[in-house]
Design a protein around this motif. Structure first.
Motif, PDB file in Angstrom:
ATOM      1  N   GLN A  49       0.813  -1.215   0.000  1.00 60.61           N
ATOM      2  CA  GLN A  49       0.000   0.000   0.000  1.00 60.61           C
ATOM      3  C   GLN A  49       0.850   1.271   0.000  1.00 60.61           C
ATOM      4  O   GLN A  49       0.561   2.205  -0.746  1.00 60.61           O
ATOM      5  CB  GLN A  49      -0.924   0.005   1.223  1.00 60.61           C
ATOM      6  CG  GLN A  49      -1.826   1.218   1.302  1.00 60.61           C
ATOM      7  CD  GLN A  49      -2.769   1.133   2.498  1.00 60.61           C
ATOM      8  OE1 GLN A  49      -2.930   0.066   3.108  1.00 60.61           O
ATOM      9  NE2 GLN A  49      -3.398   2.249   2.830  1.00 60.61           N
ATOM     10  N   THR A  50       1.875   1.293   0.809  1.00 61.34           N
ATOM     11  CA  THR A  50       2.703   2.497   0.901  1.00 61.34           C
ATOM     12  C   THR A  50       3.462   2.704  -0.395  1.00 61.34           C
ATOM     13  O   THR A  50       4.068   1.758  -0.933  1.00 61.34           O
ATOM     14  CB  THR A  50       3.682   2.396   2.083  1.00 61.34           C
ATOM     15  OG1 THR A  50       2.939   2.174   3.295  1.00 61.34           O
ATOM     16  CG2 THR A  50       4.502   3.660   2.205  1.00 61.34           C
ATOM     17  N   GLN A  51       3.466   3.937  -0.876  1.00 63.13           N
ATOM     18  CA  GLN A  51       4.121   4.265  -2.138  1.00 63.13           C
ATOM     19  C   GLN A  51       5.379   5.088  -1.916  1.00 63.13           C
ATOM     20  O   GLN A  51       5.556   5.728  -0.866  1.00 63.13           O
ATOM     21  CB  GLN A  51       3.149   5.027  -3.053  1.00 63.13           C
ATOM     22  CG  GLN A  51       1.951   4.225  -3.516  1.00 63.13           C
ATOM     23  CD  GLN A  51       1.064   5.037  -4.433  1.00 63.13           C
ATOM     24  OE1 GLN A  51       0.923   6.245  -4.277  1.00 63.13           O
ATOM     25  NE2 GLN A  51       0.441   4.360  -5.414  1.00 63.13           N
ATOM     26  N   ALA A  58       3.969   8.926  -8.055  1.00 63.92           N
ATOM     27  CA  ALA A  58       4.284   7.598  -7.548  1.00 63.92           C
ATOM     28  C   ALA A  58       5.363   6.946  -8.411  1.00 63.92           C
ATOM     29  O   ALA A  58       5.230   6.865  -9.640  1.00 63.92           O
ATOM     30  CB  ALA A  58       3.027   6.742  -7.508  1.00 63.92           C
ATOM     31  N   THR A  61       6.154   0.937  -5.120  1.00 61.42           N
ATOM     32  CA  THR A  61       5.257   0.476  -4.058  1.00 61.42           C
ATOM     33  C   THR A  61       6.009  -0.489  -3.150  1.00 61.42           C
ATOM     34  O   THR A  61       6.815  -1.310  -3.627  1.00 61.42           O
ATOM     35  CB  THR A  61       4.018  -0.215  -4.640  1.00 61.42           C
ATOM     36  OG1 THR A  61       3.364   0.665  -5.570  1.00 61.42           O
ATOM     37  CG2 THR A  61       3.037  -0.606  -3.546  1.00 61.42           C
ATOM     38  N   PHE A 117       4.065   8.017   3.468  1.00 60.90           N
ATOM     39  CA  PHE A 117       4.681   7.530   2.235  1.00 60.90           C
ATOM     40  C   PHE A 117       6.182   7.811   2.310  1.00 60.90           C
ATOM     41  O   PHE A 117       6.672   8.540   3.170  1.00 60.90           O
ATOM     42  CB  PHE A 117       4.062   8.188   1.001  1.00 60.90           C
ATOM     43  CG  PHE A 117       4.258   9.683   0.927  1.00 60.90           C
ATOM     44  CD1 PHE A 117       5.365  10.223   0.284  1.00 60.90           C
ATOM     45  CD2 PHE A 117       3.323  10.546   1.487  1.00 60.90           C
ATOM     46  CE1 PHE A 117       5.541  11.593   0.196  1.00 60.90           C
ATOM     47  CE2 PHE A 117       3.494  11.916   1.413  1.00 60.90           C
ATOM     48  CZ  PHE A 117       4.599  12.446   0.778  1.00 60.90           C
TER      49      PHE A 117
END
Length: 544
Positions: A49-51, A58, A61, A117
């Motif tokens: 989920q974290t980018q 972006a 990932t 992030f």
């Protein structure tokens, strides 16, 4: 046998395989390398989920999160995109963006909604490629997309300065503090790294001065209380300011290069003082209290600062028991004289002439509330000349007690003189004089003189009374005599008028009558005076 016929039913599987191949090719073509980033903690990070972002774009990932073998850090594997591959070099920097409060600045508030992030700064191009990186918990002060220069400041103590503290130029924030490094063994000055953005970095010259503006500064000088606050952020996280020297002699000083080293002064006053190049060492000795005097205390001449105190030391002679305080000073002649005057004259000759004119060093209170003291150079009237000597290349100035100490010393001198007066002997003499005067007044001679004086006064009163009695009939008849004379004069005037003419007899008689009239007037005045002052017949007109 009939040949096999192509059935339309195979179209669907072929399309599926083609789409799958295309998607696979597209995914592989956009897929970048897999890298590993180590952090102190995985707080806020979630696998899948974290980018990883750069300027909100972006670039990868997080695939997995695991502890390192030594259990001290976490290893985060990130699948990067193909467009991120060119800048995955040793110059790249990674950090976790979370809600952060540092000093008076707040950052990362957007992560309260979107979550944390990983941010990346590509750094300078052309670095060596690598797939393992060490991330930081806070964003770096220098970014590759923000031009500017980095400088090093040397200071004895950090104080309230922290990482991310602002750097000011004429009250404008032009940079920030990147951090500091403790010297080996904890000894020596501490280097502090600061970053100054472009174009403000071009204002820095070789003679630029930096000073600390952290917290709140209170100044009691100048006749009142002054509170100085650079900014709220400087109060909370500290701050540094820089500026050009007050007296700039090198107008064409070269621009400070990147990574140049400067000294960080404690205050703007110290930075301004450092702009004076000439420093002359002087020494003076005191035998009175120097409470409130310390290193950095100003040296004043007629209320204007001309130097600073560099050392205060107590000296004790074990043989004689003599105790005195040695005060070393640095006089900055550029505050008073021009550079040409300094070069033209001898410092010792000028000092000797001023000492012969009464120049003396004394301690004085600079503020009664704080108890701080200064060295005041004052000219004492009728001061005896003193020869100026040299001590370790420093000129020795004569001193005297000043301020409250001088007042107390003067009071002590007056008290000593009063104590030296023979007050007991003076009191005994006064008592003896009073006793002798009392005995004299009570003696027989004085009593006899008073008795004789009393008798004389009684005789005088008796004589006055007899004179008043003897003159009473005469005083009673004087008005009658005066009236008769007046009647005679009136009758004579009538007779004279009956004769008329201007004969000699008429003129003589008229003159006689005038004289008689004057006599009557004088007699009347005499009678009036005797009525008011009957004693004038005995004591004269000038006495009562």
């Amino acid at each position: 046998m009939r040949p096999a016929r192509f059935s339309l039913i195979w179209v669907i599987p072929i399309l599926v395989v083609g789409i799958a191949g295309y998607l696979a090719w597209k995914g592989l073509s956009h897929r970048g390398p897999t890298i590993t980033i180590t952090f102190d903690t995985a707080d806020g990070l979630t696998a899948g989920q974290t980018q990883v972002k750069h300027k909100a774009v972006a670039l990868g990932t997080v695939e997995s999160i695991a502890l390192s073998k030594d259990l001290r850090r976490v290893e985060v594997k990130v699948q990067m995109s193909a467009q991120a591959a060119p800048f995955l070099t040793k110059n790249a920097q990674f950090w976790v963006v979370r809600p952060r409060l540092t000093g008076a600045s707040v950052s990362g508030l957007e992560t309260l909604v979107s979550g944390a992030f990983i941010a990346v700064d590509p750094g300078a191009p052309g670095g060596e490629e690598q797939d393992r990186f060490t991330g930081t918990e806070s964003p770096p002060g220098v970014r590759s997309d923000e031009p500017g220069r980095t400088y090093t400041l040397m200071t004895g103590s950090i104080g309230a300065i922290s990482e991310g503290a602002p750097v000011f130029f004429r009250d404008v924030v032009v940079g920030e503090v990147l951090g500091y490094t403790m010297p080996p063994g904890g000894r020596g000055p501490i280097p502090v790294q600061v970053f100054v953005r472009e174009p403000y970095d071009h204002y820095l010259r070789a003679d630029t001065r930096f000073w600390d503006v952290s917290g709140i500064r209170a100044d009691f000088s100048g006749g009142g209380l002054k509170i100085q606050v650079q900014s709220l952020q400087a109060v909370l996280s500290g701050g540094i300011a820089f500026g050009l020297p007050v007296q700039r002699r090198d107008k064409d000083a070269p621009e400070a290069p990147d990574n140049a080293v400067f000294k960080l002064y404690d205050s703007k006053e110290d930075a301004d003082t450092a702009g004076y190049r000439e420093r002359l060492p002087f020494v003076t000795y005191f035998r009175n209290s120097v409470k409130g005097l310390g290193v950095g205390s100003p040296v004043d001449l007629f209320g204007l600062q001309v130097g600073t105190v560099t050392d205060v030391k107590l000296l004790l002679n074990n043989t004689t028991g003599d105790v005195r305080v040695r005060v070393a000073m640095e006089i900055q002649p550029e505050r008073v004289f021009s550079e040409e005057e300094i070069k033209a004259g001898s410092v010792r000759q000028i000092t000797q002439a001023m000492v012969n004119n009464g120049l003396r060093a004394e301690t004085d209170s600079s503020n009664l509330l704080t108890g701080s003291s200064i060295i005041s150079l004052a000219f004492v009237p009728k001061a005896p000349p003193v020869e100026v000597v040299t001590e370790d290349n420093a000129l020795v100035l004569p001193s005297q007690s000043g301020g409250l100490s001088g007042i107390m010393e003067s009071l002590s001198t007056v008290s000593a003189k009063l104590a030296a007066m023979p007050l007991d002997q003076i009191g005994d003499n006064v008592n003896s004089l009073l006793a002798h005067a009392d005995g004299t007044l009570n003696g027989p001679d004085v009593k006899q003189s008073l008795r004789e004086l009393n008798a004389t006064l009684r005789n005088a009163q008796s004589l006055t009374a007899r004179a008043d009695q003897g003159l009473a009939p005469l005083m009673q008849r004087l008005p009658q005599i005066t009236q008769q004379l007046q009647q005679a004069v009136t009758h004579a005037d009538s007779v004279l008028s009956s004769y008329g003419g201007s004969s000699d007899f008429h003129r003589n008689l008229e003159q006689t009558l005038h004289q008689l009239n004057d006599t009557v007037r004088s007699l009347r005045l005499f009678v009036d005076f005797l009525n008011r002052h009957p004693s004038a017949l005995l004591f004269g007109r000038g006495k009562p």
